[in-house]
Design an enzyme around this catalytic site. Structure first.
Site, PDB file in Angstrom:
ATOM      1  N   CYS A   1       0.818  -1.220   0.000  1.00  0.00           N
ATOM      2  CA  CYS A   1       0.000   0.000   0.000  1.00  0.00           C
ATOM      3  C   CYS A   1       0.850   1.268   0.000  1.00  0.00           C
ATOM      4  CB  CYS A   1      -0.911   0.005   1.212  1.00  0.00           C
ATOM      5  SG  CYS A   1      -1.622  -1.603   1.547  1.00  0.00           S
TER       6      CYS A   1
ATOM      7  N   HIS B   1      -3.205   8.041   5.329  1.00  0.00           N
ATOM      8  CA  HIS B   1      -3.318   6.725   4.697  1.00  0.00           C
ATOM      9  C   HIS B   1      -4.778   6.270   4.833  1.00  0.00           C
ATOM     10  CE1 HIS B   1      -2.064   2.989   3.022  1.00  0.00           C
ATOM     11  NE2 HIS B   1      -2.238   2.283   4.126  1.00  0.00           N
TER      12      HIS B   1
ATOM     13  N   GLU C   1      -2.370   5.081  12.794  1.00  0.00           N
ATOM     14  CA  GLU C   1      -2.002   6.348  12.149  1.00  0.00           C
ATOM     15  C   GLU C   1      -2.321   7.526  13.070  1.00  0.00           C
ATOM     16  OE1 GLU C   1      -3.649   6.939   8.237  1.00  0.00           O
ATOM     17  OE2 GLU C   1      -2.243   8.573   7.808  1.00  0.00           O
TER      18      GLU C   1
ATOM     19  N   LYS D   1      -9.172   7.874   0.294  1.00  0.00           N
ATOM     20  CA  LYS D   1      -9.735   6.523   0.135  1.00  0.00           C
ATOM     21  C   LYS D   1     -11.214   6.475   0.521  1.00  0.00           C
ATOM     22  CE  LYS D   1      -5.310   4.190   0.948  1.00  0.00           C
ATOM     23  NZ  LYS D   1      -4.444   5.302   1.458  1.00  0.00           N
TER      24      LYS D   1
ATOM     25  N   HIS E   1      -9.233   1.843  -1.813  1.00  0.00           N
ATOM     26  CA  HIS E   1      -7.783   1.716  -1.646  1.00  0.00           C
ATOM     27  C   HIS E   1      -7.176   1.085  -2.900  1.00  0.00           C
ATOM     28  CE1 HIS E   1      -3.904   1.086  -0.137  1.00  0.00           C
ATOM     29  NE2 HIS E   1      -4.159   0.497   1.024  1.00  0.00           N
TER      30      HIS E   1
ATOM     31  N   PHE F   1       1.071  -2.970   3.873  1.00  0.00           N
ATOM     32  CA  PHE F   1       0.864  -4.307   4.426  1.00  0.00           C
ATOM     33  C   PHE F   1       2.238  -4.976   4.481  1.00  0.00           C
ATOM     34  CE2 PHE F   1      -1.810  -8.209   4.524  1.00  0.00           C
ATOM     35  CZ  PHE F   1      -2.905  -7.689   5.181  1.00  0.00           C
TER      36      PHE F   1
END
Lengths: 422, 432
Positions: free
Chosen positions: B183, B321, B332, B353, B358, B418
């Site tokens: 990601c 993110h 986050e 997103k 995503h 990830f």
């Protein structure tokens, strides 16, 4: 201020063996690790070379982690274990650093087969997939963590987790030059002060039939055991193998461990692309390869006449081998020895450049040049200095490693001898 | 060290083609997530996503013949390429006329479509290869496949990445790196291109990310329970909201043209923003979860601030993110609080997103474009579906349907991958 980048450890898994001594012996004796493993009734070679005697549990003790890994992940992680041990590093030492970096090549292998566990129960007799069944229960046949082995960054992620590598982490997926780029970019990381220590390399695992056939169609795979004859005028492609390698690069200034060793110093790197590789004739590829090597030599501030040997790409694919031989002739004339390991190991795809760099370092360190094996008529044979069938002794000071691929990638790395204690 | 500026943007998202289409849709709080119609997935497999848009043929025709000189027929690759073309056009950079073609690099995060996209074609022979253990006999599979496909390419994808295609189309011979940090890939690609220019290796780069979800990713991310179980495309994606339950797959392509400042000035380029900082780290924690202490995320943000020579109080907006998973949004938030302390509560935060899902390898690149647009317009888009405060997430997430206006000088874009790869980039208003 530019830092000096030395190689302090390596782990290599190839069809020639696991322990460094095994690789050295095999290279010196011109041994071949390829075994043509077709099964009765078919001619699918599956894999032409496997890592002899390899047992994953010898390297990866975390059985839970092992469960989520595919063969590429396992070989990559195992090579990292070997390299870290060889460098005299421990998890505790690595854990003390916040900026150690990890750069790894993503495998190029691709296949529909890993998904088949989900699909098989959902096949209809008319040769179609019942997507209702697939969505209702077929996909549940896959282990919950199935996706991890499909993600390109799992190997580098796993290596980081197992060894607490906490700095920059990148997986490079540029096809078969990726590991050379990982090493080259690792060199730049240290040179420019982004990291003091870098773990880098690449690996490739299981070869699947659909991937194999696709690449047979592209014409760079050999269908028989006589294949993988580098620089041969009758070369008919390469043979595929599994394998991988990891190197530990360090800023020389920061290598203060009492047991630190130095296999050599990386002093130059170039990364170029050949836009018209597919369409160009053999001879028109040559200037690109020539420029790639010259750029790396310029970066190293080394003249071509000071290069003792070229660890060539030598795929056994005529177009590339002709162009590489012609480029070597243009850059070095007959001065530099030419060697290559693909005929002995097979082409380990994303792992190949890392293995080649390690083998070049072993030759640099132990003052020999390994022979090309299965040599017949070679391109520009009278004008070039191929090492054929038998290793030679030579005081090696500088070598250049080429990595080129069939998609147009081109990368060269220059290394020189270091103060070894071996 | 050289200064690096952004001079061109190009994008394809579920909203359609073009930066203005994306920007207007974000400000209008639109939803780009819908039911999946291009896959036959059913049952428990994810049924909603931010899918690639259908691009009107007229758009392709308008772009002229140069666009598809060497581009394959794959629809997603064609539309990715449209973003590249548009970014170069936006930058006014004619690569074919450059004297030094090795001083430009291609750094787009992407991977070729997996072979599994051809699974329907394979189905008719798979049944004939199943052995007594209910697995595929690879030898039989090889023999049958070889017999069937001789002379046909219809079973196979093209192994080229978008970088190969871009370099070929524009005859670029400079460095090429495809990064895959899950990601975080888009930020890694932009960050590494930024470093190459900063260190003087190249003058310009085509960078960003491209991604279209595949059957592998839909099944795999469903199986690992990372995707939301909600089937309502209107409300499924709700980053930082208490009801968030997982991410929604997305797709798209974001391309940025970045250049060395003097090189851009010399050719009279219009400078859209400056990239000032880049930070990165690895959690080295666990494959499936971020480090709950967010040490790695904090490190990436701090490193970006340090490189940009900015104080925490100088960040005006965070494009997060914000995946809409329980753990990411919590981690986050913790990272932002750890780094920015009390000032964290003053920074408007939104997640792109929330509206497009995503898009994995493309996500950070699309978000980078959003950051540049935010700086240019001094506007920040809302977090679609942010309605219910999670007691643990107490920062200022711009609420659903609200656009914030504020003079923006420095904007932080976070992307965490990830596997534990963390990246942060700081985009700044250009001050010549």
């Amino acid at each position: 201020m530019e830092n000096k980048v030395i190689v302090t450890g390596m782990g290599v898994l190839s069809p020639l063996g696991i322990e460094l001594e095994k690789h050295i012996t095999a290279l010196k004796e011109g041994l071949c690790g390829i075994r043509f493993e077709s099964r009765p009734g078919t001619d699918f070679p599956k894999v032409s070379g496997t890592v002899p005697g390899f047992k994953a549990l010898d390297y990866i003790t975390d059985k839970k982690a092992l469960k989520i890994m595919n063969r590429q992940n396992i070989l990559g992680c195992s090579a990292a274990v070997l390299a870290i041990k060889d460098a005299g590093l421990t998890r505790d030492i690595i854990n003390q650093s916040e900026d150690d970096a990890m750069l790894f090549a993503g495998g190029v292998m691709d296949s529909i087969l890993p998904l088949c566990e989900a699909v098989i129960p959902c096949l209809r007799s008319n040769g179609t997939i019942d997507y209702t069944k697939l969505g209702d229960y077929g996909y549940r046949n896959l282990p919950p963590l199935w996706i991890l082995a499909r993600l390109p960054n799992t190997t580098s992620g796993q290596i980081s987790i197992q060894h607490t590598i906490k700095g920059f982490n990148n997986t490079i997926v540029n096809g078969m030059v990726s590991a050379a780029l990982a090493i080259g970019e690792g060199y730049l990381q240290i040179k420019h002060g982004r990291s003091e220590r870098v773990f880098c390399g690449g690996a490739e695992g299981e070869i699947y039939p659909d991937f194999y056939i696709r690449n047979e169609n592209y014409g760079w795979l050999s269908g028989n055991y006589t294949g993988s004859a580098a620089f041969s005028v009758t070369g008919n492609g390469c043979l595929l193998s599994e394998g991988g390698a990891v190197l530990v690069l360090e800023n020389e200034q920061a290598t203060i461990r009492p047991n630190a060793q130095c296999y050599g110093e990386i002093i130059g790197y170039s990364n170029r692309y050949i836009p018209s590789f597919k369409e160009e004739s053999w001879s028109r590829i040559t200037p690109h390869y020539e420029k790639c090597m010259r750029d790396a030599l310029d970066d190293a501030k080394i003249k071509a006449e000071n290069v003792d040997f070229v660890q060539a790409n030598g795929w056994g694919y005529q177009k590339m081998d002709y162009a590489e031989a012609a480029a070597i002739k243009a850059v070095y004339g007959s001065k530099a020895y030419i060697t290559g390991c693909q005929p002995a190991t097979g082409n380990t795809l994303a792992g190949m450049p890392a293995i080649a760099v390690c083998y070049a370092l072993l030759q640099l360190n132990y003052n020999f040049i390994a022979p090309l094996i299965r040599t017949g008529d070679l391109f520009f044979e009278k004008e070039l200095n191929y090492v054929k069938e038998k290793a030679i002794s030579n005081h090696n000071r500088v070598c250049l490693v080429n990595s080129f691929d069939h998609l147009g990638g081109a990368c060269s790395i220059v290394m020189k001898e270091g103060g070894t204690d071996k | 060290m050289k200064r690096v500026v952004v001079t061109g943007l190009g994008v394809v998202t579920p909203f359609g083609f073009g930066v203005d289409v994306l920007w207007d849709s974000l400000l209008a709080n639109k939803n780009g997530i819908s039911r999946i119609t291009d896959y036959k997935v059913q049952g428990g497999i994810a049924s909603i996503a931010g899918s690639m848009p259908i691009i009107n043929d007229n758009i392709y025709r308008e772009k002229g013949s140069v666009l598809f000189k060497r581009i394959p027929e794959d629809e997603s690759v064609k539309s990715f390429f449209l973003a590249v073309y548009d970014a170069l056009n936006n930058a006014g950079l004619d690569l074919l006329k450059l004297d030094q073609k090795d001083r430009t690099g291609a750094f787009i995060a992407d991977r070729p479509m997996p072979l599994v996209e051809y699974i329907d074609q394979y189905a008719r022979l798979l049944d004939r290869c199943v052995d007594e253990n209910n697995t595929i006999n690879q030898n039989k599979f090889y023999t049958l496949l070889k017999k069937i496909q001789v002379g046909k390419r219809s079973f196979f994808n093209d192994p080229d990445s978008i970088n190969h295609l871009v370099s070929r189309n524009y005859s670029i011979t400079g460095p090429q790196i495809s990064s895959a940090t899950a990601c975080a890939s888009g930020n890694t690609a932009i960050g590494e291109a930024f470093m190459k220019i900063k260190q003087g290796y190249i003058d310009a780069a085509i960078t960003g990310g491209a991604y279209n979800y595949s059957l592998n990713s839909l099944i795999g991310f469903t199986r690992i329970a990372a995707l939301t179980t909600s089937t309502n495309p209107e409300s499924a994606c709700c980053p930082f909201d208490e009801k968030r339950s997982g991410f929604v797959m997305g797709s798209g392509c974001g391309i940025l043209i970045i250049e060395e400042l003097e090189f851009a000035k010399k050719r009279g380029a219009c400078i859209l923003a400056e990239i000032k900082g880049y930070g990165y780290s690895s959690d080295a924690f666990r494959s499936t979860d971020p480090d709950p202490d967010a040490k790695g995320c904090c490190k990436a943000v701090r490193q970006a601030l340090e490189m940009a020579q900015l104080n925490t109080g100088e960040i005006d907006y965070i494009n997060a993110h914000g995946t809409s998973t329980k753990m990411n949004d919590l981690t986050e938030t913790r990272a932002i609080k750890n780094v920015f302390k009390d000032y964290a509560y003053n920074i408007p935060i939104s997640s792109t997103k929330s509206m497009i899902g995503h898009s994995i390898m493309a996500a950070a690149a699309i978000e980078g474009i959003v950051c540049v647009k935010s700086i240019n317009n001094n506007i920040m888009h809302p977090n679609r579906n942010w309605e219910n405060r999670d007691p643990e997430l107490d920062l200022y997430y711009i609420p659903d349907n609200r656009v914030e206006e504020k003079k923006l000088y420095n904007v932080l874009s976070n992307s965490f991958g990830f596997g534990g790869q963390n990246t942060s980039i700081i985009y700044s208003k250009f001050n010549g």
